[in-house]
Scaffold this active site. Structure first.
Site, PDB file in Angstrom:
ATOM      1  N   HIS A  13       0.842  -1.218   0.000  1.00  0.00           N
ATOM      2  CA  HIS A  13       0.000   0.000   0.000  1.00  0.00           C
ATOM      3  C   HIS A  13       0.867   1.254   0.000  1.00  0.00           C
ATOM      4  CE1 HIS A  13      -3.619  -2.315   0.847  1.00  0.00           C
ATOM      5  NE2 HIS A  13      -2.907  -2.981   1.742  1.00  0.00           N
ATOM      6  N   LYS A  14       1.951   1.210   0.792  1.00  0.00           N
ATOM      7  CA  LYS A  14       2.857   2.370   0.849  1.00  0.00           C
ATOM      8  C   LYS A  14       3.502   2.593  -0.525  1.00  0.00           C
ATOM      9  CE  LYS A  14       4.330   2.146   5.712  1.00  0.00           C
ATOM     10  NZ  LYS A  14       5.506   2.085   6.589  1.00  0.00           N
ATOM     11  N   GLU A  38      14.225  -2.787  11.667  1.00  0.00           N
ATOM     12  CA  GLU A  38      13.552  -1.831  12.562  1.00  0.00           C
ATOM     13  C   GLU A  38      14.120  -1.862  13.958  1.00  0.00           C
ATOM     14  OE1 GLU A  38       9.673  -0.631  12.887  1.00  0.00           O
ATOM     15  OE2 GLU A  38       9.143  -0.964  10.793  1.00  0.00           O
ATOM     16  N   ASP A  67       8.881   5.525   7.492  1.00  0.00           N
ATOM     17  CA  ASP A  67       8.283   5.032   8.725  1.00  0.00           C
ATOM     18  C   ASP A  67       7.124   5.950   9.073  1.00  0.00           C
ATOM     19  OD1 ASP A  67       9.196   2.664  10.338  1.00  0.00           O
ATOM     20  OD2 ASP A  67       8.550   4.039  11.921  1.00  0.00           O
ATOM     21  N   PHE A 142      -5.760   1.109   3.975  1.00  0.00           N
ATOM     22  CA  PHE A 142      -5.175   0.023   4.770  1.00  0.00           C
ATOM     23  C   PHE A 142      -5.022   0.490   6.218  1.00  0.00           C
ATOM     24  CE2 PHE A 142      -0.741   1.410   5.598  1.00  0.00           C
ATOM     25  CZ  PHE A 142      -0.684   2.518   4.778  1.00  0.00           C
ATOM     26  N   GLY A 143      -4.576  -0.414   7.070  1.00  0.00           N
ATOM     27  CA  GLY A 143      -4.252  -0.081   8.457  1.00  0.00           C
ATOM     28  C   GLY A 143      -5.391   0.626   9.183  1.00  0.00           C
ATOM     29  N   LYS A 166      -7.127  11.001  -0.600  1.00  0.00           N
ATOM     30  CA  LYS A 166      -6.310  10.719   0.590  1.00  0.00           C
ATOM     31  C   LYS A 166      -4.914  11.323   0.409  1.00  0.00           C
ATOM     32  CE  LYS A 166      -3.969   7.210   3.349  1.00  0.00           C
ATOM     33  NZ  LYS A 166      -3.582   5.830   3.593  1.00  0.00           N
ATOM     34  N   HIS A 171      -0.370  12.345   5.474  1.00  0.00           N
ATOM     35  CA  HIS A 171       1.007  12.432   5.956  1.00  0.00           C
ATOM     36  C   HIS A 171       1.985  11.930   4.899  1.00  0.00           C
ATOM     37  CE1 HIS A 171      -0.912   8.655   6.648  1.00  0.00           C
ATOM     38  NE2 HIS A 171       0.146   8.049   7.154  1.00  0.00           N
ATOM     39  N   ARG A 172       1.646  10.787   4.258  1.00  0.00           N
ATOM     40  CA  ARG A 172       2.530  10.196   3.246  1.00  0.00           C
ATOM     41  C   ARG A 172       2.577  11.079   2.006  1.00  0.00           C
ATOM     42  NH1 ARG A 172       0.546   5.872   3.780  1.00  0.00           N
ATOM     43  NH2 ARG A 172       2.004   5.241   5.394  1.00  0.00           N
TER      44      ARG A 172
HETATM   45  P1  IMP Z   1       5.542   0.991   9.667  1.00  0.00           P
HETATM   46  O1  IMP Z   1       5.812   2.380   9.170  1.00  0.00           O
HETATM   47  O2  IMP Z   1       5.780  -0.039   8.617  1.00  0.00           O
HETATM   48  O3  IMP Z   1       6.202   0.727  10.974  1.00  0.00           O
HETATM   49  O4  IMP Z   1       3.962   0.859   9.919  1.00  0.00           O
HETATM   50  C1  IMP Z   1       3.185   1.883  10.356  1.00  0.00           C
HETATM   51  C2  IMP Z   1       1.783   1.396  10.686  1.00  0.00           C
HETATM   52  O5  IMP Z   1       1.006   2.578  10.910  1.00  0.00           O
HETATM   53  C3  IMP Z   1       1.081   0.624   9.579  1.00  0.00           C
HETATM   54  O6  IMP Z   1       1.198  -0.737   9.716  1.00  0.00           O
HETATM   55  C4  IMP Z   1      -0.382   1.067   9.750  1.00  0.00           C
HETATM   56  O7  IMP Z   1      -1.002   0.256  10.712  1.00  0.00           O
HETATM   57  C5  IMP Z   1      -0.251   2.475  10.309  1.00  0.00           C
HETATM   58  N1  IMP Z   1      -0.281   3.443   9.184  1.00  0.00           N
HETATM   59  C6  IMP Z   1       0.751   4.152   8.658  1.00  0.00           C
HETATM   60  N2  IMP Z   1       0.313   4.913   7.642  1.00  0.00           N
HETATM   61  C7  IMP Z   1      -0.992   4.660   7.524  1.00  0.00           C
HETATM   62  C8  IMP Z   1      -1.971   5.132   6.614  1.00  0.00           C
HETATM   63  O8  IMP Z   1      -1.747   5.926   5.680  1.00  0.00           O
HETATM   64  N3  IMP Z   1      -3.211   4.639   6.814  1.00  0.00           N
HETATM   65  C9  IMP Z   1      -3.522   3.763   7.799  1.00  0.00           C
HETATM   66  N4  IMP Z   1      -2.646   3.273   8.647  1.00  0.00           N
HETATM   67  C10 IMP Z   1      -1.374   3.724   8.505  1.00  0.00           C
END
Ligand code: IMP
Length: 193
Positions: A13-14, A38, A67, A142-143, A166, A171-172
């Site tokens: 998704h990222k 990590e 991150d 997602f998430g 979105k 943030h992204r």
């Molecule tokens: P990491 O950056 O891989 O450690 O994961 C960050 C976690 O934050 C993800 O697994 C999601 O659960 C949550 N997260 C980060 N960005 C988003 C987003 O854009 N939408 C929803 N959840 C997010």
């Protein structure tokens, strides 16, 4: 022709969100899941910088690490840097239970993108402020998307927005757009493209 940059992540998704933004700068990210190490830290930037340094040492090619996390005011910033673990264990429902009975539902998403190459290492940060919904809504993303309401999009959760909507406020989206602006102005971009 596009400039390929590695993206040390296992989260498709990222990658999709980042590619949608960076394609207009002529950049395509190539995911390499195995490279993200990590460390535990309260700082997203520290986690991302450490991971970027380690990934660059083994790959020796331009790459990014991202991150991100959800910071909830009433929970003193939890889950923050532990968002991935919190999502896998208690999920959206668990976060809603922790907020039961509280009026303060303010929260924000934060994202740090770290770019590492032979010449430089730089961070780009994006924040999206909003609040936690009373119940999950929407089918996209997602998430924690189903429970996060951005202050810039009325009452809709991130999951109820189109990917473009979105990205415009997320943030992204903010972090990757500032990375795109910086790299497209840099010498590397013009010599490699
Ligand atoms: P990491 O950056 O891989 O450690 O994961 C960050 C976690 O934050 C993800 O697994 C999601 O659960 C949550 N997260 C980060 N960005 C988003 C987003 O854009 N939408 C929803 N959840 C997010």
């Amino acid at each position: 022709m596009s400039l390929d940059i590695y993206f040390a992540t296992g989260n498709p998704h990222k990658v999709a969100e980042a590619n949608a933004i960076l394609s207009k700068f002529g950049i395509a990210f190539k995911p390499i899941p195995s490279l993200k190490i990590e460390i535990q830290s309260d700082s997203l930037e520290e986690i991302a910088k450490y991971a970027a340094e380690a990934a660059f040492r083994s790959l020796r090619a331009p790459l990014i690490v991202e991150d991100s996390g959800l910071f909830i005011d009433q929970l003193k910033g939890f889950p923050g840097p532990y968002s991935s673990y919190a999502y896998k264990t208690i999920g959206c429902e668990g976060i809603l239970r922790l907020l039961e009975g509280f009026d303060n539902r303010a929260a924000c998403f934060e994202c740090v993108v770290v770019y590492a190459s032979k010449e430089t290492m730089r961070s780009f940060v994006g924040t999206a402020r909003g609040s936690i919904a009373e119940a999950p809504r929407g089918g996209g993303g997602f998430g924690f998307d189903p429970i996060f309401i951005s202050e810039d999009r009325g009452d809709r959760t991130f999951s109820e927005l189109s990917p473009l909507e979105k990205s415009a406020v997320s943030h992204r989206g903010k972090a990757f757009r500032s990375f795109g602006e910086w790299i497209s102005a840099s010498a590397r971009y013009h010599t490699l493209k």
